[in-house]
Design an enzyme around this catalytic site. Structure first.
Site, PDB file in Angstrom:
ATOM      1  N   ILE A   1      14.404 -31.155  -9.633  1.00 54.77           N
ATOM      2  CA  ILE A   1      13.015 -31.165 -10.134  1.00 54.77           C
ATOM      3  C   ILE A   1      12.402 -32.558  -9.998  1.00 54.77           C
ATOM      4  CG2 ILE A   1      13.098 -29.183 -11.706  1.00 54.77           C
ATOM      5  CD1 ILE A   1      13.989 -31.172 -13.941  1.00 54.77           C
TER       6      ILE A   1
ATOM      7  N   LEU B   1      15.994 -38.556  -7.852  1.00 59.46           N
ATOM      8  CA  LEU B   1      15.803 -39.678  -6.917  1.00 59.46           C
ATOM      9  C   LEU B   1      16.200 -40.994  -7.594  1.00 59.46           C
ATOM     10  CD1 LEU B   1      12.241 -38.603  -5.673  1.00 59.46           C
ATOM     11  CD2 LEU B   1      14.408 -38.283  -4.454  1.00 59.46           C
TER      12      LEU B   1
ATOM     13  N   LYS C   1      11.184 -27.515 -23.136  1.00 55.23           N
ATOM     14  CA  LYS C   1      12.367 -27.968 -23.884  1.00 55.23           C
ATOM     15  C   LYS C   1      11.995 -28.248 -25.335  1.00 55.23           C
ATOM     16  CE  LYS C   1      13.549 -30.488 -19.652  1.00 55.23           C
ATOM     17  NZ  LYS C   1      12.247 -31.080 -19.227  1.00 55.23           N
TER      18      LYS C   1
ATOM     19  N   HIS D   1      16.616 -29.961 -25.608  1.00 58.71           N
ATOM     20  CA  HIS D   1      16.376 -31.146 -24.770  1.00 58.71           C
ATOM     21  C   HIS D   1      17.528 -32.142 -24.852  1.00 58.71           C
ATOM     22  CE1 HIS D   1      12.769 -33.624 -23.084  1.00 58.71           C
ATOM     23  NE2 HIS D   1      13.880 -33.990 -22.505  1.00 58.71           N
TER      24      HIS D   1
ATOM     25  N   ASP E   1       8.821 -28.092 -14.526  1.00 59.80           N
ATOM     26  CA  ASP E   1       9.696 -28.483 -15.631  1.00 59.80           C
ATOM     27  C   ASP E   1       8.936 -29.406 -16.583  1.00 59.80           C
ATOM     28  OD1 ASP E   1      12.798 -28.857 -16.475  1.00 59.80           O
ATOM     29  OD2 ASP E   1      11.705 -30.746 -16.749  1.00 59.80           O
TER      30      ASP E   1
ATOM     31  N   LYS F   1       9.909 -35.615  -9.727  1.00 65.91           N
ATOM     32  CA  LYS F   1       8.563 -35.827 -10.273  1.00 65.91           C
ATOM     33  C   LYS F   1       7.765 -36.693  -9.308  1.00 65.91           C
ATOM     34  CE  LYS F   1       5.731 -38.936 -12.506  1.00 65.91           C
ATOM     35  NZ  LYS F   1       5.448 -40.329 -12.067  1.00 65.91           N
ATOM     36  N   SER F   2       6.516 -36.315  -9.067  1.00 59.42           N
ATOM     37  CA  SER F   2       5.579 -37.235  -8.438  1.00 59.42           C
ATOM     38  C   SER F   2       4.174 -36.841  -8.848  1.00 59.42           C
ATOM     39  CB  SER F   2       5.700 -37.220  -6.912  1.00 59.42           C
ATOM     40  OG  SER F   2       4.729 -38.108  -6.373  1.00 59.42           O
ATOM     41  N   VAL F   3       3.312 -37.855  -8.977  1.00 58.09           N
ATOM     42  CA  VAL F   3       1.884 -37.584  -9.190  1.00 58.09           C
ATOM     43  C   VAL F   3       1.100 -37.879  -7.914  1.00 58.09           C
ATOM     44  CG1 VAL F   3       1.877 -38.017 -11.672  1.00 58.09           C
ATOM     45  CG2 VAL F   3       1.527 -39.933 -10.097  1.00 58.09           C
TER      46      VAL F   3
ATOM     47  N   TYR G   1       6.866 -34.041 -23.720  1.00 60.83           N
ATOM     48  CA  TYR G   1       6.062 -34.681 -22.663  1.00 60.83           C
ATOM     49  C   TYR G   1       4.565 -34.647 -22.980  1.00 60.83           C
ATOM     50  CZ  TYR G   1      10.331 -34.015 -19.819  1.00 60.83           C
ATOM     51  OH  TYR G   1      11.612 -33.988 -19.335  1.00 60.83           O
TER      52      TYR G   1
ATOM     53  N   ASN H   1       8.164 -34.035  -0.693  1.00 57.57           N
ATOM     54  CA  ASN H   1       9.410 -33.699  -1.389  1.00 57.57           C
ATOM     55  C   ASN H   1       9.819 -32.245  -1.187  1.00 57.57           C
ATOM     56  OD1 ASN H   1       9.510 -36.315  -2.264  1.00 57.57           O
ATOM     57  ND2 ASN H   1       8.887 -35.895  -4.379  1.00 57.57           N
TER      58      ASN H   1
ATOM     59  N   ARG I   1       3.432 -37.421  -1.652  1.00 53.38           N
ATOM     60  CA  ARG I   1       4.861 -37.331  -1.999  1.00 53.38           C
ATOM     61  C   ARG I   1       5.223 -35.941  -2.512  1.00 53.38           C
ATOM     62  NH1 ARG I   1       5.519 -42.894  -5.476  1.00 53.38           N
ATOM     63  NH2 ARG I   1       5.614 -44.364  -3.726  1.00 53.38           N
TER      64      ARG I   1
HETATM   65  P1  NDP Z   1      12.734 -38.852 -10.294  1.00 56.81           P
HETATM   66  O1  NDP Z   1      14.085 -39.208  -9.800  1.00 56.81           O
HETATM   67  O2  NDP Z   1      12.177 -37.512 -10.012  1.00 56.81           O
HETATM   68  O3  NDP Z   1      11.752 -39.994  -9.763  1.00 56.81           O
HETATM   69  C1  NDP Z   1      10.389 -40.004 -10.020  1.00 56.81           C
HETATM   70  C2  NDP Z   1       9.822 -41.318  -9.461  1.00 56.81           C
HETATM   71  O4  NDP Z   1      10.025 -41.372  -8.054  1.00 56.81           O
HETATM   72  C3  NDP Z   1       8.369 -41.518  -9.716  1.00 56.81           C
HETATM   73  O5  NDP Z   1       8.177 -42.885  -9.991  1.00 56.81           O
HETATM   74  C4  NDP Z   1       7.706 -41.121  -8.407  1.00 56.81           C
HETATM   75  O6  NDP Z   1       6.511 -41.857  -8.194  1.00 56.81           O
HETATM   76  C5  NDP Z   1       8.769 -41.525  -7.406  1.00 56.81           C
HETATM   77  N1  NDP Z   1       8.784 -40.661  -6.204  1.00 56.81           N
HETATM   78  C6  NDP Z   1       8.791 -39.292  -6.188  1.00 56.81           C
HETATM   79  N2  NDP Z   1       8.819 -38.842  -4.928  1.00 56.81           N
HETATM   80  C7  NDP Z   1       8.830 -39.931  -4.113  1.00 56.81           C
HETATM   81  C8  NDP Z   1       8.831 -40.094  -2.716  1.00 56.81           C
HETATM   82  N3  NDP Z   1       8.837 -39.055  -1.898  1.00 56.81           N
HETATM   83  N4  NDP Z   1       8.835 -41.361  -2.218  1.00 56.81           N
HETATM   84  C9  NDP Z   1       8.841 -42.426  -3.048  1.00 56.81           C
HETATM   85  N5  NDP Z   1       8.837 -42.327  -4.388  1.00 56.81           N
HETATM   86  C10 NDP Z   1       8.826 -41.083  -4.934  1.00 56.81           C
HETATM   87  O7  NDP Z   1      12.752 -39.157 -11.881  1.00 56.81           O
HETATM   88  P2  NDP Z   1      12.293 -38.427 -13.209  1.00 56.81           P
HETATM   89  O8  NDP Z   1      12.896 -39.217 -14.303  1.00 56.81           O
HETATM   90  O9  NDP Z   1      10.835 -38.208 -13.279  1.00 56.81           O
HETATM   91  O10 NDP Z   1      13.049 -37.008 -13.174  1.00 56.81           O
HETATM   92  C11 NDP Z   1      12.455 -35.838 -12.665  1.00 56.81           C
HETATM   93  C12 NDP Z   1      12.167 -34.833 -13.772  1.00 56.81           C
HETATM   94  O11 NDP Z   1      13.357 -34.534 -14.503  1.00 56.81           O
HETATM   95  C13 NDP Z   1      11.208 -35.334 -14.873  1.00 56.81           C
HETATM   96  O12 NDP Z   1       9.855 -35.372 -14.452  1.00 56.81           O
HETATM   97  C14 NDP Z   1      11.488 -34.333 -15.954  1.00 56.81           C
HETATM   98  O13 NDP Z   1      10.848 -33.092 -15.690  1.00 56.81           O
HETATM   99  C15 NDP Z   1      13.009 -34.194 -15.844  1.00 56.81           C
HETATM  100  N6  NDP Z   1      13.712 -35.105 -16.769  1.00 56.81           N
HETATM  101  C16 NDP Z   1      14.470 -34.532 -17.774  1.00 56.81           C
HETATM  102  C17 NDP Z   1      15.146 -35.308 -18.686  1.00 56.81           C
HETATM  103  C18 NDP Z   1      15.955 -34.661 -19.729  1.00 56.81           C
HETATM  104  O14 NDP Z   1      16.378 -35.345 -20.680  1.00 56.81           O
HETATM  105  N7  NDP Z   1      16.215 -33.372 -19.649  1.00 56.81           N
HETATM  106  C19 NDP Z   1      15.098 -36.786 -18.624  1.00 56.81           C
HETATM  107  C20 NDP Z   1      14.314 -37.303 -17.508  1.00 56.81           C
HETATM  108  C21 NDP Z   1      13.680 -36.480 -16.622  1.00 56.81           C
HETATM  109  P3  NDP Z   1       5.006 -41.260  -8.320  1.00 56.81           P
HETATM  110  O15 NDP Z   1       4.985 -40.240  -9.407  1.00 56.81           O
HETATM  111  O16 NDP Z   1       4.213 -42.485  -8.651  1.00 56.81           O
HETATM  112  O17 NDP Z   1       4.640 -40.684  -6.975  1.00 56.81           O
END
Ligand code: NDP
Length: 260
Positions: free
Chosen positions: A227, A189, A76, A109, A46, A229-231, A51, A239, A235
């Site tokens: 969906i 999350l 988007k 979006h 996604d 997100k993690s880098v 982005y 996930n 994780r």
């Molecule tokens: P998430 O709820 O997916 O959380 C991401 C965060 O959680 C990051 O800081 C990540 O850290 C951390 N994390 C991920 N997995 C773990 C784990 N197993 N244990 C501990 N920490 C974890 O939030 P997002 O806001 O990124 O939402 C996900 C996706 O939704 C976005 O990437 C995007 O694609 C979409 N989105 C869409 C929007 C819209 O307006 N349509 C708005 C916001 C998001 P790290 O990366 O450092 O590992």
């Protein structure tokens, strides 16, 4: 290999219920992140025009060695590109950056101020041309979905909204169900904020799972497309490892109660 179910959209297309979100993944890390996710079993990414990492997504898919058609790609439309002609041009730009001639799902979006009728007509055209296999919206309220429905012929396949146990969006999910719109959860999350919750931690301990796995499993069993997100490679793998356990009715109810 991990087994993730599909959700059938109102246009008959099957979308993998689980994918990788890449918001705030810097362009230079995106290719590696996407490749690692695909190697871990992800088949859905996604991204968004906003982005600024669509090229990285394309590179990650290429580096994985899988064929384009094996990966579901959502992108988007940015707020600066609303309207019929701007939307047509915007998807062409995304396709060029993604190195492909179609996206699997194209979303508005954020709702615009004008009801988005012209933008949605462009989306219908893009779908008819095959440049967007499915079309949907994001961050639309029930009222905004109603207005769009009165003026146009196509019900969005998806509404991607902020949704997690602390923000369960009951009313909007019921609306989606009545209208045949799939619910996709962003910030599943709660951007990590949920992972310290005591109820989630208790269930995780009892199940010998991590808090993130418990929350993501809750989404799958609730029927949401999700969906996270993690880098972080560990994780990313953690996930998606949620196919082989099931939360009980009581556990689902305990997590649901976090939203009250
Ligand atoms: P998430 O709820 O997916 O959380 C991401 C965060 O959680 C990051 O800081 C990540 O850290 C951390 N994390 C991920 N997995 C773990 C784990 N197993 N244990 C501990 N920490 C974890 O939030 P997002 O806001 O990124 O939402 C996900 C996706 O939704 C976005 O990437 C995007 O694609 C979409 N989105 C869409 C929007 C819209 O307006 N349509 C708005 C916001 C998001 P790290 O990366 O450092 O590992």
């Amino acid at each position: 290999m991990v087994s993730i179910p599909d959700v059938t959209l109102n246009d008959g297309t099957a979308i993998p219920q689980f994918g990788l979100g890449v918001w705030r993944v810097p362009q230079e890390r995106t290719a590696d992140t996407v490749r690692i996710a695909i190697e871990a079993g992800y088949r859905h990414v996604d991204t968004a025009q906003m982005y600024r990492n669509e090229e990285g997504v394309a590179q990650g898919v290429r580096d994985s060695g899988l064929a384009r058609e094996d990966i579901w790609i959502t992108t988007k439309l940015a707020g600066s590109s609303h309207g019929y002609e701007p939307a047509m041009r915007a998807l062409n730009g995304s396709l060029a950056r993604l190195g492909t001639d179609y996206v699997d799902l194209y979303l508005i979006h954020w709702p615009g101020r004008d009801g988005d009728v012209d933008t949605w007509r462009a989306f219908e055209r893009l779908r008819d041309d095959g440049r967007a296999r499915s079309i949907g919206v994001s961050n639309f309220s029930a009222r905004q979905l109603d207005l769009l429905g009165k003026e146009t012929a196509t019900v969005p396949a998806v509404n991607q909204i902020e949704l997690n146990p602390r923000k369960p969006q009951h009313a909007l999910r019921e609306y989606h169900q009545r209208a045949g719109i799939a619910t996709e959860a962003w910030a599943p999350l709660a951007v990590g904020a949920l992972l310290d919750d005591e109820i989630i931690r208790q269930i995780a301990r009892r199940r010998d799972r991590t808090p993130a796995q418990v929350v993501l499993r809750w989404h799958l069993q609730a029927g949401n497309i999700v969906i996270p997100k993690s880098v972080t490679p560990a994780r990313i793998r953690e996930n998606i490892d949620i196919g082989n356990f099931e939360l009980s009715g009581d556990e689902m109810a305990a997590i649901d109660a976090l939203g009250r």
